[in-house]
Design an enzyme around this catalytic site. Structure first.
Site, PDB file in Angstrom:
ATOM      1  CE  LYS A  45       3.172  16.132  21.013  1.00 26.71           C
ATOM      2  NZ  LYS A  45       2.718  16.833  19.792  1.00 26.71           N
ATOM      3  CE  LYS A  47       6.315  20.812  21.058  1.00 34.97           C
ATOM      4  NZ  LYS A  47       5.722  20.524  19.751  1.00 34.97           N
TER       5      LYS A  47
END
Length: 138
Positions: A45, A47
């Site tokens: 992701k 992140k």
């Protein structure tokens, strides 16, 4: 017994998370929550979480709407989870609308509206602005 599943990072747990979990649980008798691991967030992701995976799991386990917390470590595990946990309804926020429609052959797929004006990203951005302003004032 109807079982519901949802997936997410659940970083910086906030009222939007509570609202999503409450509404998801209202769709069944049991709620399974798959929490994205730190590695999955970083590698897939792109992140970085503020709260470590183990802490996010403990917070979710303490939520009265959640019956079981499992790790999410890949995008492809959803089909396996639906079969393994005998899922009747798959729930995601409406910002994912249409992205998981292929799962409709296995279970009901529901996209719930997000709580307005709240998200972990918005909180992180607000903290960054406050931190920057604080630095400028000192």
């Amino acid at each position: 017994m109807k079982t519901v599943i949802t997936y997410g990072t659940f970083d910086l747990f906030h009222v939007g998370h509570v609202n999503l979990l409450k509404r998801a649980r209202e769709l069944g008798d049991r709620l399974v929550v798959a929490v994205s691991t730190d590695e999955f967030n970083l590698q897939e992701k792109n992140k970085t979480t503020i709260v470590p995976y183990e802490h996010r799991v403990k917070v979710l386990e303490s939520c009265r709407y959640v019956d079981l917390v499992i790790p999410e470590s890949s995008w492809s595990q959803k089909e396996r989870d639906i079969l393994e946990y005998q899922i009747d309804t798959f729930v995601m926020g409406d910002d994912w609308e249409g992205k998981f429609d292929e799962l409709k052959t296995l279970c009901n797929v529901v996209y719930l509206p997000r709580t307005k004006n709240i998200s972990s990203t918005a909180i992180k951005q607000a903290v960054a602005v406050i931190t920057q302003l604080s630095k400028e004032l000192t």
